[in-house]
Design an enzyme around this catalytic site. Structure first.
Site, PDB file in Angstrom:
ATOM      1  N   LYS A  67     -33.347 -15.967 -77.701  1.00 20.96           N
ATOM      2  CA  LYS A  67     -34.311 -16.793 -78.435  1.00 20.96           C
ATOM      3  C   LYS A  67     -35.660 -16.077 -78.455  1.00 20.96           C
ATOM      4  O   LYS A  67     -36.201 -15.728 -77.398  1.00 20.96           O
ATOM      5  CB  LYS A  67     -34.411 -18.145 -77.733  1.00 20.96           C
ATOM      6  CG  LYS A  67     -34.819 -19.291 -78.613  1.00 20.96           C
ATOM      7  CD  LYS A  67     -34.759 -20.566 -77.780  1.00 20.96           C
ATOM      8  CE  LYS A  67     -35.051 -21.793 -78.578  1.00 20.96           C
ATOM      9  NZ  LYS A  67     -35.212 -22.958 -77.716  1.00 20.96           N
TER      10      LYS A  67
HETATM   11  C1  E4P Z   1     -35.344 -25.977 -79.532  1.00 22.40           C
HETATM   12  O1  E4P Z   1     -34.725 -24.960 -79.411  1.00 22.40           O
HETATM   13  C2  E4P Z   1     -36.415 -26.417 -78.630  1.00 22.40           C
HETATM   14  O2  E4P Z   1     -36.007 -26.131 -77.327  1.00 22.40           O
HETATM   15  C3  E4P Z   1     -36.663 -27.909 -78.690  1.00 22.40           C
HETATM   16  O3  E4P Z   1     -35.922 -28.533 -79.706  1.00 22.40           O
HETATM   17  C4  E4P Z   1     -38.097 -28.295 -78.634  1.00 22.40           C
HETATM   18  O4  E4P Z   1     -38.201 -29.699 -78.706  1.00 22.40           O
HETATM   19  P1  E4P Z   1     -39.540 -30.499 -78.342  1.00 22.40           P
HETATM   20  O5  E4P Z   1     -40.508 -30.301 -79.463  1.00 22.40           O
HETATM   21  O6  E4P Z   1     -39.108 -31.911 -78.227  1.00 22.40           O
HETATM   22  O7  E4P Z   1     -40.039 -29.908 -77.048  1.00 22.40           O
END
Ligand code: E4P
Length: 217
Positions: A83
């Site tokens: 990522k």
């Molecule tokens: C996605 O890969 C992220 O980890 C996640 O969806 C972030 O979500 P949040 O905005 O609720 O922290």
């Protein structure tokens, strides 16, 4: 639509995985902090539970170090998806690491142009953050729709991974638009099964059944 679970909580992942509805996992530095676990250790455990892609995020901010971290994370298991943040440096790292055959999830996407760049840099997944756009009164679903249209216009194979999902309505809308994947916290995935009329109907059936005095087994 593929379902990823957005957590580093191994017990929650194992429970959902048993039901056979989980196609992958996404984590991020905040979720690793919440788990209180070592990133390599917890990610290895998650990869052993779930067969599909497990996103593990780099924390370096320049491309050479992102590449180094990405290669290290990829050694944890064959189903690791590296990522990377949607920055210019992240795009450079995406180009290099995808060229080496790694799956890449480009995260923190907030515009259609960013998504276009990620696809051109070879991303396997693009993660537009719906909830965080809604938080600042912008329309996260409009972004998903724009990316869907643009990717379809040019046959990009990058999968749209609807992220930062906060409600069951987000899941319905993202599926209606045609997001390839959604990632949501375990609590939101559990809520997908809930409906007050299901509870009310079941309650009435149970009361009537009790009155019959019968048993099935
Ligand atoms: C996605 O890969 C992220 O980890 C996640 O969806 C972030 O979500 P949040 O905005 O609720 O922290």
């Amino acid at each position: 639509m593929k379902f990823f679970v957005d957590t580093a909580d191994v017990a929650a992942i194992a429970e959902l995985n048993e039901l056979g509805i989980i196609d992958g996992v996404t984590t991020n530095p905040s979720l690793i902090l919440k788990s209180g676990r070592d990133i390599t250790e917890v990610t290895r455990e998650i990869c052993a539970i779930v067969d599909g892609p497990v996103s593990a995020e780099v924390v370096a901010l320049n491309a050479p170090e992102m590449i180094e971290e990405g290669r290290k994370l990829a050694q944890i298991a064959p189903n690791i998806t590296i990522k990377l943040p949607l920055t210019w440096e992240g795009l450079k790292a995406c180009k290099t690491l995808s060229g080496e055959g790694h799956m890449i999830n480009v995260t923190l996407c907030f515009s259609a142009n960013q998504a276009l760049l990620a696809a051109k840099a070879g991303a396997s997944f693009i993660s537009p953050f719906i909830g965080r756009l809604d938080d600042i009164n912008l329309d996260g679903m409009e972004l998903i729709q724009d990316i869907r249209t643009i990717y379809d216009n040019y046959d990009f194979t990058t999968e749209i991974l609807a992220a930062s999902i906060r409600s069951v309505n987000h899941v319905t809308e993202a599926a209606r638009i045609g997001a390839d994947v959604m990632t949501a916290p375990p609590e939101v995935i559990h809520k997908l099964a809930q409906h007050p009329l299901t509870d009310k109907g079941l309650d009435a059936f149970m009361k009537d059944w009790e009155k019959t005095g019968q048993k099935i087994v």
